[in-house]
Design an enzyme around this catalytic site. Structure first.
Site, PDB file in Angstrom:
ATOM      1  N   ASN A   1      -7.367   5.545  -2.242  1.00 45.92           N
ATOM      2  CA  ASN A   1      -7.109   4.370  -1.414  1.00 45.92           C
ATOM      3  C   ASN A   1      -6.996   3.130  -2.298  1.00 45.92           C
ATOM      4  O   ASN A   1      -7.924   2.802  -3.047  1.00 45.92           O
ATOM      5  CB  ASN A   1      -8.248   4.210  -0.413  1.00 45.92           C
ATOM      6  CG  ASN A   1      -7.942   3.196   0.676  1.00 45.92           C
ATOM      7  OD1 ASN A   1      -7.077   2.340   0.521  1.00 45.92           O
ATOM      8  ND2 ASN A   1      -8.672   3.275   1.769  1.00 45.92           N
TER       9      ASN A   1
ATOM     10  N   CYS B   1       0.818  -1.217   0.000  1.00 42.51           N
ATOM     11  CA  CYS B   1       0.000   0.000   0.000  1.00 42.51           C
ATOM     12  C   CYS B   1       0.852   1.267   0.000  1.00 42.51           C
ATOM     13  O   CYS B   1       0.440   2.296  -0.545  1.00 42.51           O
ATOM     14  CB  CYS B   1      -0.968   0.003   1.170  1.00 42.51           C
ATOM     15  SG  CYS B   1      -0.182  -0.163   2.779  1.00 42.51           S
TER      16      CYS B   1
ATOM     17  N   HIS C   1      -1.203   0.651   6.894  1.00 45.42           N
ATOM     18  CA  HIS C   1      -1.891   1.069   5.670  1.00 45.42           C
ATOM     19  C   HIS C   1      -1.647   2.543   5.345  1.00 45.42           C
ATOM     20  O   HIS C   1      -1.680   3.404   6.228  1.00 45.42           O
ATOM     21  CB  HIS C   1      -3.398   0.827   5.776  1.00 45.42           C
ATOM     22  CG  HIS C   1      -4.109   1.043   4.470  1.00 45.42           C
ATOM     23  ND1 HIS C   1      -3.791   0.330   3.325  1.00 45.42           N
ATOM     24  CD2 HIS C   1      -5.090   1.915   4.107  1.00 45.42           C
ATOM     25  CE1 HIS C   1      -4.551   0.741   2.325  1.00 45.42           C
ATOM     26  NE2 HIS C   1      -5.347   1.701   2.777  1.00 45.42           N
TER      27      HIS C   1
END
Length: 259
Positions: free
Chosen positions: A137, A17, A122
């Site tokens: 995202n 991520c 994250h």
């Protein structure tokens, strides 16, 4: 008219991520996991040298040497120092949105162009592209449109969930779309529907109520059927139902019924 924006958006792969966040922020395939790992090891070496200068027999040095890297984990997560170092190469800086110098930005985040958000392992990016803000995202299938009204509430909600929100400042790279790359997407934001005079009357009454309420800066309206609308907007407000009003900077709620 509908508005189309071409956006670079990487979807989640493994635990990458941080890579997806940086590339979506910069709008291009700029970094790989190997690139960030190299930066992490470079920072580890710099930290090791500083610790050695303090003495190789100290308890702090021995503890430091016994630990794994503080900049990259076995799960592929990277420290904020690695993210900052990666962006430093583009002349970009990071400052926490909760820092005292960012008071005005937290009050009106639309004055900035980009944000990076982190919670535990994250990372995600929020950036203004075209005339709109987008949540990039990597856990989402597509970029998520964020209205200027909702942006402040969205960032505050992330902070409430334990995220660290960082303001990105500097000159972002020029966007050069390559539609042959599947990470580039054409995203269409539908034009706002027209409203009736009855809707406008309801919105006006709602606006008057909010003027006398908790906070004048930023409000949400959630209708009985779960829709979220801007309190200053006249779209999609039903003529009869209970509404709840939430100031984005206040925990207090007000309830009102319209006949």
């Amino acid at each position: 008219m509908d508005e189309e924006t071409i956006i670079y958006h990487e979807k989640q792969e493994s635990a990458l991520c941080a890579v997806h966040c940086l590339n979506s922020l910069l709008q291009g395939n700029y970094f790989t996991a190997v690139d960030l790992a190299d930066l992490a090891h470079e920072l580890d070496d710099q930290e090791r040298i500083k610790m050695m200068e303090m003495g190789t027999e100290t308890k702090e040095f021995l503890t430091f040497m016994a630990q794994d890297s503080g900049n990259v984990g076995d799960d592929g997560n990277y420290s904020v120092q690695v993210i900052a170092k990666a962006l430093e190469n583009f002349g970009l800086t990071l400052t926490s949105l909760t820092h005292p110098s960012m008071v005005d930005v937290r009050r009106d985040p639309t004055s900035e162009a980009a944000f990076i958000c982190n919670q535990s392992a994250h990372w995600l990016a929020v950036r203004k592209l075209g005339s709109n803000f987008w949540n990039l995202n990597s856990l989402k299938d597509d970029p998520e449109y964020l209205s200027e009204f909702y942006l402040s509430a969205f960032l505050d909600s992330l902070i409430d969930k334990g995220y660290v929100v960082l303001v990105v400042r500097g000159s972002l790279p020029r966007i050069q779309p390559d539609l042959a790359d599947r990470s580039w997407k054409r995203v269409t934001r539908r034009a706002k529907p027209t409203t009736s005079s009855a809707d406008e009357q309801v919105a006006a009454r709602l606006g008057n109520l909010l003027d006398d309420c908790v906070c004048r800066f930023c409000f949400e309206v959630q209708t009985a059927d779960g829709r979220i609308c801007c309190a200053r907007s006249v779209r999609a407000l039903p003529r009869s139902s209970n509404h709840r009003y939430s100031g984005a900077h206040s925990p207090r709620w007000v309830r009102k019924s319209f006949a």
